[in-house]
Write an enzyme that holds these catalytic residues in place. Structure first.
Site, PDB file in Angstrom:
ATOM      1  N   GLU C  35       0.862  -1.176   0.000  1.00  0.00           N
ATOM      2  CA  GLU C  35       0.000   0.000   0.000  1.00  0.00           C
ATOM      3  C   GLU C  35       0.899   1.226   0.000  1.00  0.00           C
ATOM      4  O   GLU C  35       1.792   1.343   0.850  1.00  0.00           O
ATOM      5  CB  GLU C  35      -0.907  -0.031   1.223  1.00  0.00           C
ATOM      6  CG  GLU C  35      -1.623   1.264   1.530  1.00  0.00           C
ATOM      7  CD  GLU C  35      -2.395   1.814   0.347  1.00  0.00           C
ATOM      8  OE1 GLU C  35      -3.201   1.071  -0.238  1.00  0.00           O
ATOM      9  OE2 GLU C  35      -2.186   3.004   0.012  1.00  0.00           O
ATOM     10  N   ALA C  50     -20.671   3.903   3.206  1.00  0.00           N
ATOM     11  CA  ALA C  50     -20.627   2.876   4.260  1.00  0.00           C
ATOM     12  C   ALA C  50     -21.860   1.984   4.227  1.00  0.00           C
ATOM     13  O   ALA C  50     -22.327   1.516   5.255  1.00  0.00           O
ATOM     14  CB  ALA C  50     -20.460   3.516   5.641  1.00  0.00           C
ATOM     15  N   ILE C  51     -22.374   1.766   3.032  1.00  0.00           N
ATOM     16  CA  ILE C  51     -23.579   0.949   2.881  1.00  0.00           C
ATOM     17  C   ILE C  51     -23.238  -0.321   2.129  1.00  0.00           C
ATOM     18  O   ILE C  51     -22.507  -0.287   1.133  1.00  0.00           O
ATOM     19  CB  ILE C  51     -24.658   1.738   2.122  1.00  0.00           C
ATOM     20  CG1 ILE C  51     -25.170   2.881   3.004  1.00  0.00           C
ATOM     21  CG2 ILE C  51     -25.824   0.829   1.708  1.00  0.00           C
ATOM     22  CD1 ILE C  51     -26.094   3.830   2.289  1.00  0.00           C
ATOM     23  N   HIS C  53     -24.907  -2.538  -0.154  1.00  0.00           N
ATOM     24  CA  HIS C  53     -26.118  -2.448  -0.960  1.00  0.00           C
ATOM     25  C   HIS C  53     -26.768  -3.808  -1.169  1.00  0.00           C
ATOM     26  O   HIS C  53     -26.082  -4.830  -1.213  1.00  0.00           O
ATOM     27  CB  HIS C  53     -25.791  -1.834  -2.323  1.00  0.00           C
ATOM     28  CG  HIS C  53     -25.250  -0.438  -2.223  1.00  0.00           C
ATOM     29  ND1 HIS C  53     -26.028   0.621  -1.849  1.00  0.00           N
ATOM     30  CD2 HIS C  53     -24.013   0.053  -2.425  1.00  0.00           C
ATOM     31  CE1 HIS C  53     -25.281   1.725  -1.836  1.00  0.00           C
ATOM     32  NE2 HIS C  53     -24.055   1.410  -2.171  1.00  0.00           N
ATOM     33  N   SER C 352     -18.774   2.022  -6.745  1.00  0.00           N
ATOM     34  CA  SER C 352     -19.946   1.389  -6.163  1.00  0.00           C
ATOM     35  C   SER C 352     -20.516   0.365  -7.138  1.00  0.00           C
ATOM     36  O   SER C 352     -20.636   0.661  -8.324  1.00  0.00           O
ATOM     37  CB  SER C 352     -21.004   2.455  -5.868  1.00  0.00           C
ATOM     38  OG  SER C 352     -22.094   1.887  -5.200  1.00  0.00           O
ATOM     39  N   CYS C 452     -16.053  18.273  18.284  1.00  0.00           N
ATOM     40  CA  CYS C 452     -14.858  19.114  18.391  1.00  0.00           C
ATOM     41  C   CYS C 452     -13.846  18.814  17.305  1.00  0.00           C
ATOM     42  O   CYS C 452     -12.859  19.535  17.174  1.00  0.00           O
ATOM     43  CB  CYS C 452     -14.232  19.004  19.773  1.00  0.00           C
ATOM     44  SG  CYS C 452     -13.190  17.563  19.997  1.00  0.00           S
TER      45      CYS C 452
END
Lengths: 426, 118, 500
Positions: C35, C50-51, C53, C352, C452
């Site tokens: 990486e 973050a789904i 599907h 996606s 914050c």
């Protein structure tokens, strides 16, 4: 360390220290202050500049010295401290859950609590500055902690957004430490903070102030490389063609303080949507019996001396609640923000506490009025008290005192309004 | 005749002062609304002074820096010299708030004090 | 690097590369995952909705559709084995106004064709009952019960850690530079940290997968076009919704959704803007306006003043034609063994439903290797379980008391808003795939993501990182090379300013 206290204070900043000391002096036997940092003092530890104590001690002290006076007195009075400890939860029954590396995770009970957690800073996403998200975008307070306490410079060339006091103070501080502050940008057409800071921080150190300007976007992938400044109109809309790149490696944000009330909210304390802090009466008692609040957690103050006064009031109230003398009011007199007033604290008056002591109402004007003004407290129909000053500015908190001679009128009124207006508009 | 203009900081009002001098002596202060302003204008036009607060290196304490401040205002003209001197300072802890760390800094008659215990 | 000989090298440590490593680590193979960034998952894997599907949306017959539905089915078990947060929340595609109903039905039909289970149509009343804040003009919705919400960073890290547990090697800060080609075969790769040899190179390089394959003259006409999507996260105290809400999709894509997340936030986004620069993850004023407008179409009460975080990600939109005969679609996943030069598998154009499909993509790659003649022998001691590390914030008072007794540093709260403790931070720094930057700790622990935004914790975390990594605080960075926070010590002269 015990498992139940008469008064527990959350936060060892100026409000917390004053509350604890006054609670002890008002007869509370077991008083505890809980602080998340390793030492007491709160935000004052990083406010190394002068300007503290002009009213309280008639001296011009730096923040740490002001705090030290209270810390010494607190120790002398036998107040307990729990440092390096975070309060995780408080309940309406005044149970507290604490998390401490040294003492473990445990609960204790208090007869009265004073909330003195201060405030946090408004962040970049909250004002939605577009662009990349490199290292080098910090709030002014975070930079202040690094520079003044931990001994690091978080940049070489700075742009500061916001002419609040913290931003101006940091402009001077960074210049003193050898950095270059390119500019302070302020979106309003007036100074956000105190005039004294404009003179002693910006003028003295040749830092240009640009009113009606803001940051349009941040440039830089890994580290800030520049910000794009832009002029704005009175509605804060960008004026096309006025964009200007300012090369820099750091953008400091001084764009507002927000009272830190997550604990309060979770406990069921009613918060004011305008201040973001608890709704309180003149004892600084919240809607939850025995839970008081003082300092920046209630609303943002400009001078620490007034914070200490509020702490005294809350600590006194907490001690009286703990020994049964003070209870929850059953009927309250609402104090409304009137003409040109953004908010008033306290938002309610406890009629049973309107006896021999004066009550101070604190407020902020919505827009600057740079001419002779009246500050007036009235009922629906009748003026109760009025005092004048030469101006009213949002950056300077205004106090109006209700003396005992006025209390009959106040009680008859049932509801109060606080107005600020130019004498020419009377 | 010389004319200098600045904002008064004697109180939060911030009156714009105009000070007239002849042969480096103040002959007139305009724009003030009180006596304190007149005094401020006179001082500022001749020998502008400021409080200085900064940090110095420290060892033996819980932090690597000790915040310090001047016991009284010092002439603006002496600021850089004072900062250069303070840059070389390294304080040995423990110190107490108010301890005099350096007397008569840069010949100003003003002392450098510790802002806190460390 | 003592050992530079492997069987498989995976280029790219996003969620897909990590899943491939994890699935391959079941077999007797020496695996290397490289990486280029300082942490895994710093590309699209950490900038998405973050789904997981359900799979009604991809073109029927496409690889996207097949792997989406299969991947979705694998997530529950995987989340338990690997210890990452996943909830099968279901989703609603909401039709606003009668004119949207036909497209909604078409979507339902596509779902049936794609084999998506547990779909139903809701009427307006049902939609409003489930989501009171929905646009009052909502006339109904497509419900898909298999949709899930996940923590994609946790999934990425957990998969890679499990691979490491089972013998794989992960190298961060290691950037692919070129192939080693001998006798018209790919024998290895050159990186900024030396050469590595392997029989198979799996190109999972995300937004750069085209550039990688072109260095082996593979698929010269394949091109990745970055499509940027912006996201806005809202304060859960002010904006709370119960569901994963989609608009009826248009030609541009799934559209701007409003979703609850596995951490309790509410998120809106993404828009879609084709850009030229593969490094440009800036958010824009126009993008914000578009996302807010799209979000308000579903939930009119969403107010941008409640934003607590913003980010943008780049979709790696490819131009690979769908291989299914008769399907006219030109942006399918490209997952295949390169036919013209031996030793390369391309996993490209993963936009996606890449996250949802990731475990299925890994399965598919295993199959490709088998088809290519690899005898994959299962390790007898393969351990699929990677236990999650304790999360103080999710525990009750009693559970916290127990945890604190194991290590008092679990009681020192560093991030006030999200209740992240020092022990959790230290554990990530010393984890099998170490977190060595502020953002890495933020991704893994959720620190600094609240109100914050790190204002309070940044100086503390910088100090902890320096202490644990035995480096100066001046060397601590936000996201790796070139992103240090601090320039010099206050009292050093300006001449000693570091290149930050």
């Amino acid at each position: 360390m015990k498992h139940n206290y008469d008064v527990v204070v959350i936060g060892a900043g100026p409000a917390g220290l004053a509350s604890a000391i006054e609670a002890k002096k008002s007869g509370a036997d077991k008083v505890l202050v809980i602080e998340r940092d390793r030492e007491p003092g709160g935000i004052l530890l990083q406010c190394i500049h002068n300007g503290f104590g002009l009213h309280t001690f008639k001296e011009d002290l730096p923040g740490p010295a002001y705090a030290q006076r209270f810390i010494d007195e607190a120790h002398a009075l036998g107040i307990d401290f729990l440092l390096d400890t975070m309060v995780m939860e408080i309940t309406p029954e005044r149970q507290l859950w604490l998390s401490s590396a040294r003492k473990g995770y445990f609960s204790l009970d208090a007869k009265a609590i004073v909330l003195a957690m201060g405030c946090r800073e408004r962040t970049r996403p909250q004002i939605r500055i577009p662009g990349m998200r490199p290292a080098g975008v910090f709030t002014a307070g975070t930079a202040q902690r690094w520079v003044n306490v931990q001994g690091f410079m978080p940049g070489k060339r700075f742009v500061i957004l916001g002419s609040g006091d913290i931003g101006m103070i940091m402009a001077r501080r960074l210049t003193l430490e050898g950095a270059k502050v390119e500019s302070v940008l302020e979106v309003q057409n007036y100074l956000s903070g105190l005039m004294r800071n404009y003179v002693q921080c910006l003028e003295d150190w040749d830092v240009p102030l640009r009113l009606r300007h803001t940051v349009k976007r941040v440039i830089g992938k890994n580290r800030v490389e520049a910000v794009e400044a832009v002029a704005v109109d009175e509605k804060w809309q960008f004026i096309p063609g006025t964009e200007q790149m300012i090369p820099c490696d750091t953008l400091l944000l001084s764009v507002g303080l927000i009272p830190e009330n997550e604990l309060s909210k979770k406990a069921g304390v009613s918060l004011s949507p305008v201040t973001g802090g608890p709704i309180v009466d003149q004892n600084f008692q919240t809607n939850l019996p025995g839970i008081f609040a003082a300092g920046n957690v209630v609303h943002v103050y400009d001078l620490v001396d007034y914070v200490s006064e509020a702490g005294n009031q809350a600590g006194h109230g907490a001690a009286l609640f703990a020994n049964g003398t003070l209870s929850k009011p059953q009927k309250s007199i609402k104090v409304n923000a009137g003409r040109n007033v953004r908010y008033v604290v306290p938002q309610f008056l406890d009629p049973r506490a309107l006896k021999d002591e004066a009550v101070v109402l604190q407020c902020r004007v919505t827009q600057p009025i740079e001419e002779d003004v009246w500050f007036e407290v009235r009922s629906e129909s009748q003026s109760i008290v009025r005092r004048s000053d030469r101006y009213a500015r949002p950056g300077e908190m205004v106090s109006v005192k209700l003396t005992p001679s006025m209390f009959d009128d106040v009680l008859k009124a049932g509801e109060l309004f606080l107005d600020i207006y130019a004498k020419s508009e009377a | 005749m010389e004319e200098k203009s600045f904002i008064c900081t004697a109180c939060p009002m911030g009156c714009r002062l105009i000070v007239r001098l002849e042969s480096n002596e103040v002959v007139q202060v305009l724009g003030n609304r009180c006596k304190r302003g007149e005094n401020y204008g006179t001082q500022e036009a001749t020998v502008p002074k400021r409080m200085l607060a900064t940090t110095v290196r420290a060892h033996g304490g819980i932090h690597p820096l000790l915040p310090v401040y001047t016991s009284a205002e010092v002439p603006k003209a002496k600021m850089q010299e004072i900062l250069v001197i303070l840059r070389e300072v390294d304080i040995t802890c423990p110190v107490k708030m108010g301890d005099v760390l350096l007397k008569d800094i840069a010949g100003t008659g003003v002392d450098i004090l510790a802002s806190r215990d460390l | 690097m003592q050992n530079n000989l492997f069987d498989i090298i995976i280029i790219g440590g996003g969620v897909v590369g990590s899943m491939i490593a994890r699935f391959l680590s079941r077999y007797e193979l020496r695996i290397l995952l490289i990486e280029k960034e300082a942490d895994l998952g710093m590309g699209a894997s950490s900038a998405n909705t973050a789904i997981i599907h359900a799979g009604y949306d991809p073109v029927p017959g496409s690889l996207k559709a097949k792997l989406n539905v299969r991947g979705n089915a694998l997530f529950e078990q995987l989340s338990q084995e690997l210890g990452f947060a996943f909830e099968r929340s279901g989703d609603m595609v909401v039709a606003i106004g009668e004119e949207e109903w036909p497209n909604l039905l078409a979507l339902y039909e596509m779902g049936i064709q794609n084999g998506v289970p547990d779909m139903r149509l809701f009427d307006a009343g049902e939609v409003k009952r489930r989501e009171p804040k929905i646009n009052p003009s909502a006339i109904g919705a497509l419900w898909a019960g298999t949709t899930g919400i996940v923590d994609p960073f946790q999934a990425t890290i957990a998969a890679a850690e499990n691979a490491v547990m089972n013998g794989a090697t992960v190298l961060l800060n290691t950037r692919f530079e070129d192939f080693i080609i001998e006798d018209a075969r790919i024998k290895g790769i050159k990186t900024n940290r030396g050469n590595f040899r392997a029989r198979w190179i799996i190109n999972v390089a995300g937004i750069h997968a085209d550039a990688v394959m072109h260095l082996a003259n593979s698929n010269p006409t394949f091109k990745i076009t970055p499509r940027r999507g912006e996201y806005y996260v809202f304060d859960p105290a002010d904006v709370q919704i119960n569901n994963v809400l989609f608009p009826v999709p248009s030609a541009k894509g799934k559209g701007i959704l409003v979703t609850t997340t596995v951490h309790g936030n509410t998120m809106a986004g993404p828009n879609a803007q084709i850009i030229a620069d593969k490094e440009d993850t800036a958010t824009t004023a126009e993008g914000m306006a578009e996302v807010v407008s799209g979000a308000q179409k579903l939930v009119p009460s969403i107010n941008p003043r409640y934003t607590i975080a913003t980010f943008a990600g780049l979709r790696a939109m490819g131009n690979a034609p769908c291989k299914t005969p008769g399907v006219d679609y030109h942006a399918d996943f490209l997952i295949e063994i390169e036919p013209d030069i031996q030793g390369l598998i391309n996993v490209a154009g993963i936009e996606s439903p890449g996250l949802s499909a990731s475990p299925a993509i890994a399965e598919y790659v295993v199959e490709l290797l088998k088809e290519a003649g690899e005898t994959l022998k299962e390790k007898s001691d393969f351990n699929p379980i990677r236990p999650a590390r304790p999360r103080f914030r999710t525990l009750s008072h009693a559970e916290r008391q127990v945890l604190v007794q194991t290590d008092p540093a679990y009681a020192r709260v560093i991030c006030r808003c999200e209740n992240i403790t020092e022990a959790e931070i230290v554990r990530e720094i010393h984890a099998p795939i170490p977190a060595t930057t502020y953002d890495a700790i933020k991704r893994r622990t959720w620190l600094g993501t609240g109100r914050c935004q790190g204002g309070f914790d940044m100086p503390l975390v910088t100090r902890i990182l320096a202490r644990e990594l035995d480096i100066s605080e001046l060397e601590v960075s936000k996201r790796g090379e070139g992103s240090r926070f601090l320039f010099r010590q206050s009292k050093d002269s300006q001449e000693s300013d570091h290149e930050a």
